[in-house]
Design a protein around this motif. Sequence first.
Motif, short mmCIF file in Angstrom:
data_model
loop_
_atom_site.label_atom_id
_atom_site.label_comp_id
_atom_site.label_asym_id
_atom_site.label_seq_id
_atom_site.Cartn_x
_atom_site.Cartn_y
_atom_site.Cartn_z
N TRP A 138 -7.54 10.44 12.12
CA TRP A 138 -7.45 9.10 12.70
C TRP A 138 -7.99 8.05 11.73
CZ3 TRP A 138 -4.72 7.90 16.93
CH2 TRP A 138 -4.34 8.94 17.76
N ALA A 139 -9.01 8.40 10.96
CA ALA A 139 -9.58 7.45 9.99
C ALA A 139 -8.56 7.13 8.90
CB ALA A 139 -10.85 8.03 9.37
N VAL A 140 -7.90 8.18 8.38
CA VAL A 140 -6.88 7.96 7.35
C VAL A 140 -5.73 7.13 7.91
CG1 VAL A 140 -5.17 9.07 5.87
CG2 VAL A 140 -7.46 10.03 6.05
N ALA A 141 -5.30 7.47 9.13
CA ALA A 141 -4.20 6.72 9.75
C ALA A 141 -4.57 5.25 9.94
CB ALA A 141 -3.84 7.35 11.10
N GLY A 142 -5.81 4.98 10.33
CA GLY A 142 -6.25 3.59 10.50
C GLY A 142 -6.31 2.83 9.19
N ILE A 143 -6.83 3.48 8.16
CA ILE A 143 -6.90 2.83 6.84
C ILE A 143 -5.50 2.60 6.29
CG2 ILE A 143 -7.67 3.15 4.45
CD1 ILE A 143 -10.08 4.70 5.60
N ALA A 144 -4.62 3.57 6.51
CA ALA A 144 -3.23 3.42 6.06
C ALA A 144 -2.56 2.24 6.75
CB ALA A 144 -2.45 4.70 6.33
N LEU A 145 -2.84 2.04 8.04
CA LEU A 145 -2.28 0.90 8.76
C LEU A 145 -2.78 -0.41 8.17
CD1 LEU A 145 -0.64 -0.31 11.06
CD2 LEU A 145 -2.63 0.01 12.56
N ILE A 146 -4.04 -0.46 7.80
CA ILE A 146 -4.58 -1.66 7.14
C ILE A 146 -3.81 -1.94 5.84
CG2 ILE A 146 -6.61 -2.61 5.96
CD1 ILE A 146 -8.33 -1.10 7.99
N GLY A 147 -3.53 -0.86 5.08
CA GLY A 147 -2.76 -1.02 3.86
C GLY A 147 -1.38 -1.57 4.11
N VAL A 148 -0.71 -1.05 5.17
CA VAL A 148 0.62 -1.54 5.51
C VAL A 148 0.58 -3.03 5.85
CG1 VAL A 148 2.51 -1.37 7.16
CG2 VAL A 148 1.45 0.70 6.30
N LEU A 149 -0.41 -3.43 6.64
CA LEU A 149 -0.51 -4.83 7.05
C LEU A 149 -0.75 -5.75 5.86
CD1 LEU A 149 -2.63 -4.40 10.31
CD2 LEU A 149 -0.18 -4.83 10.13
N PHE A 150 -1.59 -5.34 4.92
CA PHE A 150 -1.88 -6.18 3.76
C PHE A 150 -0.76 -6.15 2.73
CE2 PHE A 150 -6.14 -6.42 5.44
CZ PHE A 150 -6.58 -7.66 5.02
N SER A 151 0.14 -5.17 2.82
CA SER A 151 1.32 -5.20 1.95
C SER A 151 2.29 -6.27 2.42
CB SER A 151 2.04 -3.85 1.96
OG SER A 151 2.74 -3.63 3.19
N GLN A 152 2.14 -6.71 3.68
CA GLN A 152 2.98 -7.74 4.28
C GLN A 152 4.46 -7.39 4.18
OE1 GLN A 152 1.66 -11.93 3.89
NE2 GLN A 152 0.30 -11.19 2.27
N ALA A 153 4.74 -6.10 4.33
CA ALA A 153 6.13 -5.61 4.25
C ALA A 153 6.54 -5.11 5.63
CB ALA A 153 6.25 -4.51 3.21
N ARG A 154 7.61 -5.66 6.17
CA ARG A 154 8.02 -5.33 7.54
C ARG A 154 8.62 -3.93 7.63
NH1 ARG A 154 9.62 -10.69 6.73
NH2 ARG A 154 8.50 -12.22 8.02
N SER A 155 9.39 -3.53 6.63
CA SER A 155 10.04 -2.22 6.69
C SER A 155 9.03 -1.07 6.73
CB SER A 155 11.01 -2.06 5.51
OG SER A 155 12.04 -3.02 5.59
N PRO A 156 8.01 -1.05 5.85
CA PRO A 156 6.99 0.00 5.97
C PRO A 156 6.24 -0.03 7.29
CG PRO A 156 6.91 -0.96 3.78
CD PRO A 156 7.85 -1.82 4.60
N LEU A 157 6.02 -1.24 7.83
CA LEU A 157 5.37 -1.32 9.15
C LEU A 157 6.24 -0.66 10.20
CD1 LEU A 157 3.11 -2.29 10.98
CD2 LEU A 157 4.29 -4.50 11.15
N LEU A 158 7.55 -0.88 10.10
CA LEU A 158 8.48 -0.22 11.01
C LEU A 158 8.42 1.29 10.84
CD1 LEU A 158 10.87 -0.22 13.00
CD2 LEU A 158 12.38 -0.51 11.02
N ALA A 159 8.37 1.76 9.59
CA ALA A 159 8.27 3.20 9.32
C ALA A 159 7.00 3.78 9.94
CB ALA A 159 8.30 3.47 7.82
N TYR A 160 5.90 3.03 9.84
CA TYR A 160 4.63 3.49 10.41
C TYR A 160 4.75 3.60 11.93
CZ TYR A 160 -0.41 4.07 10.93
OH TYR A 160 -1.65 4.58 11.22
N LEU A 161 5.37 2.60 12.56
CA LEU A 161 5.53 2.62 14.01
C LEU A 161 6.43 3.77 14.45
CD1 LEU A 161 5.89 -1.22 14.72
CD2 LEU A 161 3.88 0.24 15.07
N ILE A 162 7.49 4.03 13.67
CA ILE A 162 8.37 5.16 13.98
C ILE A 162 7.59 6.48 13.87
CG2 ILE A 162 10.36 6.49 13.18
CD1 ILE A 162 11.64 3.85 12.36
N GLY A 163 6.81 6.62 12.80
CA GLY A 163 6.00 7.81 12.62
C GLY A 163 5.01 7.99 13.76
N PHE A 164 4.37 6.89 14.17
CA PHE A 164 3.40 6.96 15.27
C PHE A 164 4.09 7.35 16.58
CE2 PHE A 164 0.96 5.12 18.76
CZ PHE A 164 -0.32 5.59 18.48
N ALA A 165 5.26 6.75 16.84
CA ALA A 165 5.99 7.06 18.07
C ALA A 165 6.43 8.52 18.11
CB ALA A 165 7.21 6.13 18.18
#
Length: 449
Positions: free
Chosen positions: A229-256
């Motif tokens: 969970w710690a790695v997943a949380g830190i990875a989400l922070i990385g996605v948000l600071f990349s400001q890239a919508r497609s990777p954020l979508l990939a993260y949400l798909i992976g989480f779902a």
Amino acid sequence: MDSGFQLAYLQDRQLSSVRRAASGSHSRTELYLKVLLVAIFLPEGLSFFVGDFRLSVARVLIFVSSIAAISRLSSARAVVCVPSDILAPVAGVWMMFAATITGGLTGLKGAGIDAIVFTGGYLTFRYLTPGDSSVRLARFSCMLAVLIVCIALLDPLNDKLFTYEFIKGITGYVKFSYEGALATKAETLYREGVIRAMGPLEHSILFGAICAWFGTVALITFRSQVFGWAVAGIALIGVLFSQARSPLLAYLIGFALAMFYVATPRFTARWKLVGLCVTAIVVTVFTFSGNPVVTLVRLCGVSPEAAWYRQAIWQVGGRVVLGSPIFGIGANGDWDWQSNGALLSESVDAFWLANAMAYGIPGSILVLLTIVGACWLGSIDKSRHLTPEEGRLSVALGVVITTIVFLGFMVHFWGICLILIAVFAGMRANLAETAILRDRAARAAETWV
């Protein structure tokens, strides 16, 4: 001393020495793979030239280890053939052949590097990964991803490309596309006046993609641990600071998909259901929409501007592919992007389209089938011969490959991400072989008993 007892004693000592030797060999191989994983994430500015070839430490190590992998394969007695084992070498050969047809020796030079890192990366993690080390390699990779996120966050915190500037100060490496984007504060590096996190990756979108991939791996494989969970949380922070919508979508798909996997422990046809639903959506969109790419991208939550931009890329690039469907136009071929006023550069923001343009439709399909083929032996997470973490890792890699296939229609992967795609496929195929070989060994033991 009884002669029978002496013989049994000597056999036991011989078997123990063989096991110790094998254990030592596995430890060295695992260490080498960890060093290779570190090398994969080294920034582009640390590459070097050998003649006309720009090489990196990772490319050199992959070239050497792929030779070792082929050697080990040729001497192995018990081997399970996964479809991707055949498709990966064929994909590499086709890439070089198509590039030679379209660009001669110059085309072969560029395609040869891509073929080596893709096919070689697959072969390395497919045949050199010791059977019991997949989870440890995954854990190490996740820790490495956390380090990458921490380094990348220095970009927005210092309002500059920290890693790029640091390496430039040491080696003098200058990338003019970065310099121009920094001078004009272009959207490729900035969003709303804030610089996007990139770290040692070649682009913020690629950084966001690896955060989504390793966040998914950690969340599914180590879900019962604070580490996951710690790695997943830190990875989400990385996605948000990349400001890239497609990777954020990939993260949400992976989480779902991870939550769906947890919620359906006894539903064996879960992935078939997901596949049918996705197929139904895609068929419906392409049947009833006049601009299917725009519709799909908009359904994914991407901005209208980005959706229409990708539609323009597919329109122009699609004509190029249909004009040269077998061999493509080469990696550096002119695809007349200026003919569409909506396009601002020659960048092709779609992995599958870019491959088809460079190596023809067969080249793109072979790469796709390679990474999908790593999962073709079916779901192995319920195998009684895999540990629970190994089983969950197999699912995690399958989910990551799914997001790669999906994002490949909206994002182009190159450099570090291209290598990692091959690594994920190789690890998934290796796990499938491990499950089958352990099952064969258990059946043989039961037979002798």
